[in-house]
Design a protein around this motif. Structure first.
Motif, PDB file in Angstrom:
ATOM      1  N   CYS A   1       0.840  -1.189   0.000  1.00 30.10           N
ATOM      2  CA  CYS A   1       0.000   0.000   0.000  1.00 30.10           C
ATOM      3  C   CYS A   1       0.881   1.248   0.000  1.00 30.10           C
ATOM      4  O   CYS A   1       1.835   1.347   0.781  1.00 30.10           O
TER       5      CYS A   1
ATOM      6  N   VAL B   1       0.189   4.060   1.116  1.00 29.82           N
ATOM      7  CA  VAL B   1      -0.018   4.845   2.330  1.00 29.82           C
ATOM      8  C   VAL B   1       0.651   4.161   3.523  1.00 29.82           C
ATOM      9  O   VAL B   1       1.477   4.744   4.209  1.00 29.82           O
ATOM     10  N   SER B   2       0.298   2.898   3.772  1.00 29.25           N
ATOM     11  CA  SER B   2       0.812   2.212   4.965  1.00 29.25           C
ATOM     12  C   SER B   2       2.138   1.510   4.736  1.00 29.25           C
ATOM     13  O   SER B   2       2.846   1.192   5.690  1.00 29.25           O
TER      14      SER B   2
ATOM     15  N   GLN C   1       4.196  -3.364   6.361  1.00 33.61           N
ATOM     16  CA  GLN C   1       3.457  -3.651   7.585  1.00 33.61           C
ATOM     17  C   GLN C   1       3.957  -4.969   8.166  1.00 33.61           C
ATOM     18  O   GLN C   1       4.785  -5.642   7.569  1.00 33.61           O
TER      19      GLN C   1
ATOM     20  N   SER D   1       3.747  -7.738   5.781  1.00 35.41           N
ATOM     21  CA  SER D   1       4.747  -7.614   4.710  1.00 35.41           C
ATOM     22  C   SER D   1       6.060  -8.261   5.153  1.00 35.41           C
ATOM     23  O   SER D   1       6.720  -8.936   4.367  1.00 35.41           O
TER      24      SER D   1
ATOM     25  N   SER E   1      -0.422   9.037   0.500  1.00 33.12           N
ATOM     26  CA  SER E   1       0.430   8.089  -0.230  1.00 33.12           C
ATOM     27  C   SER E   1       1.813   8.680  -0.472  1.00 33.12           C
ATOM     28  O   SER E   1       1.961   9.876  -0.710  1.00 33.12           O
TER      29      SER E   1
ATOM     30  N   VAL F   1       7.788   4.179   0.924  1.00 32.54           N
ATOM     31  CA  VAL F   1       7.629   2.720   0.850  1.00 32.54           C
ATOM     32  C   VAL F   1       8.931   2.089   0.345  1.00 32.54           C
ATOM     33  O   VAL F   1       9.385   1.073   0.875  1.00 32.54           O
TER      34      VAL F   1
ATOM     35  N   ASP G   1      11.346   2.071   3.113  1.00 32.57           N
ATOM     36  CA  ASP G   1      10.970   1.021   4.070  1.00 32.57           C
ATOM     37  C   ASP G   1      11.402  -0.358   3.567  1.00 32.57           C
ATOM     38  O   ASP G   1      11.863  -1.193   4.346  1.00 32.57           O
TER      39      ASP G   1
END
Length: 179
Positions: A50, A52-53, A56, A59, A85, A90, A93
């Motif tokens: 995602c 946005v998130s 996680q 993930s 977003s 991401v 991350d």
């Protein structure tokens, strides 16, 4: 129709002369066993995250499973039209939390409610989504597209980052990059 996947589903398609079996697995932590079963038979995966998130807890679990079975993957960041977003966060991350050697192959043209397309960093083309649901594509070379100069600069920066990332794992690209 939108919803969540609660069990693995398989389908088949042909693409560019090749056959492809597609397995959609649940993304929720409660369905880890379903993912584990599917990974045993895969040749490769599309790891959907995602915008946005981002990364996680599930993930991290799925990444660990993919590494256990040596599954190569492409990471796909979706939901770039949602509030908050940030595909570049991401990507960071993925690098920091999952220790993946990743780089963008596309960058968005706008985010959130202004998301209207992507820049392909390999071809240096801009694709603008048109139509009620973005089903019509308007594709143009980057230099002739009607987009802001800061986006062109970002595309050049992210393309250089992509080439540098590839050069870290491919000697031929590294030699070309250094020349």
């Amino acid at each position: 129709e939108k919803g969540i996947t609660i069990q693995s589903a398989a389908t088949f398609c042909q693409w560019k002369g090749g056959a492809m079996n597609i397995i959609d697995t649940p993304g929720h932590v409660d369905f880890t066993i379903e993912v584990e079963r599917a990974l045993r038979v895969l040749d490769g995966a599309i790891f959907v995250l995602c915008g946005v998130s981002g990364v996680q807890s599930q993930s991290i679990t799925v990444d660990r499973q993919m590494k256990r079975y040596s599954i190569p993957r492409i990471c796909f960041i979706n939901k770039l039209d949602r509030s908050g977003s940030n595909p570049f966060k991401v990507i960071e991350d993925l690098r920091n939390q999952l220790r993946l050697n990743v780089a963008a192959v596309q960058i968005p043209v706008g985010l959130e409610d202004k998301h209207k397309g992507v820049v392909d960093l390999l071809k240096m083309e801009v694709t603008i989504f048109d139509g009620e649901k973005g089903e019509k594509l308007d594709i143009n070379p980057l230099e002739s597209a009607n987009i802001p100069s800061d986006l062109i600069n970002m595309a050049n920066e992210k393309r250089a980052e992509l080439i540098e990332t590839l050069a870290e794992v491919d000697d031929e690209i590294a030699e070309s990059f250094l020349m």
